[in-house]
Write an enzyme that holds these catalytic residues in place. Sequence first.
Site, PDB file in Angstrom:
ATOM      1  N   PHE A 154      20.904  49.708  30.682  1.00  0.00           N
ATOM      2  CA  PHE A 154      22.243  49.783  31.252  1.00  0.00           C
ATOM      3  C   PHE A 154      22.163  49.253  32.678  1.00  0.00           C
ATOM      4  CE2 PHE A 154      26.317  51.215  30.076  1.00  0.00           C
ATOM      5  CZ  PHE A 154      26.977  51.622  31.225  1.00  0.00           C
ATOM      6  N   GLU A 160      17.377  58.433  29.307  1.00  0.00           N
ATOM      7  CA  GLU A 160      16.253  58.311  28.375  1.00  0.00           C
ATOM      8  C   GLU A 160      14.955  57.869  29.052  1.00  0.00           C
ATOM      9  OE1 GLU A 160      20.054  58.287  26.469  1.00  0.00           O
ATOM     10  OE2 GLU A 160      19.296  56.756  27.838  1.00  0.00           O
ATOM     11  N   VAL A 170      22.852  54.532  38.188  1.00  0.00           N
ATOM     12  CA  VAL A 170      23.929  55.426  37.763  1.00  0.00           C
ATOM     13  C   VAL A 170      25.037  55.297  38.806  1.00  0.00           C
ATOM     14  CG1 VAL A 170      24.588  57.791  37.218  1.00  0.00           C
ATOM     15  CG2 VAL A 170      22.260  57.000  36.709  1.00  0.00           C
ATOM     16  N   THR A 185      34.738  60.586  35.903  1.00  0.00           N
ATOM     17  CA  THR A 185      34.375  61.934  35.450  1.00  0.00           C
ATOM     18  C   THR A 185      33.060  62.346  36.106  1.00  0.00           C
ATOM     19  OG1 THR A 185      33.072  61.186  33.554  1.00  0.00           O
ATOM     20  CG2 THR A 185      35.467  61.414  33.228  1.00  0.00           C
ATOM     21  N   HIS A 196      30.266  62.581  34.460  1.00  0.00           N
ATOM     22  CA  HIS A 196      29.190  62.088  33.592  1.00  0.00           C
ATOM     23  C   HIS A 196      28.013  61.555  34.413  1.00  0.00           C
ATOM     24  CE1 HIS A 196      27.316  60.393  30.034  1.00  0.00           C
ATOM     25  NE2 HIS A 196      27.197  59.238  30.669  1.00  0.00           N
TER      26      HIS A 196
END
Length: 190
Positions: A27, A63, A86, A91, A93
Site C-alpha cells: 500500500f 501485516e 499510514v 475515520t 482506521h
Amino acid sequence: MARPTEAQPAEHLKRGGARVALVKSSFHADLTGAMTASARRALEEAGVKSDDIFEADAPGSFELPLVARRFAKRAEVAGVICFGVVIKGETTHDHHVATGATYGIQQVMLEEDKPVLLGVLTTNNLEQAQARALSPEDGGVHDKGRECALALVQLLNTLDELEARLRDMNRLTRIVRSERANVPVETDLN
C-alpha cells in the site's frame, strides 16, 4: 534518531557477512519502494553486500510484523527493517493500523531478540508522507529509508560491542570466582 550529515558520515557495519531483510507494505508502494531502495543503497554503502539484502512485500502496514517475524526467526538474518505509510483519513482506521503495526513490530523485535526497525510513516496527508519517504534527490526532505538503514547499522554495531563486553565481563567474573576458590582457571572461558 539523528540524521548523518556530510560532516557526520554514516557508520560502517563492523560485522562481516550480515544479512538484512527489508519488508515493505504494498500500500503506497511508490513511497515504500522509495524508502526500501534508499535503505538498500545506505546498507550497501555501510558494507552490507547486495546479495545479503533480502526484500519481501506485505499487503499493508498492519501485516508487516508477520513477514518481519518470518525473517527475524532466521538465525542468518541479523536485522529487519519494516517500511509502511499510514495516512490519516476521515475515520480512525489509520490509528488502528499504525498502532497494530507499531506494537507488532516491537513485539517481534523483543521476542526474537533481534533488531526489527520501524520505518512506518504516520502522516496527516500525502505531501507529508512524500517529504519523509523520498530522498532529497527525489524531492523529499527526510529520507526515512536511509535513516532506518543507518540506525540498523548503528544498532547492530552497538549490540556486537555490548556482547563482546558482556563476554569479557563474564570471563572476569569466572577468573575472580576461581581465584577466590583457589581453583585453576580454565583456558577457554567461553
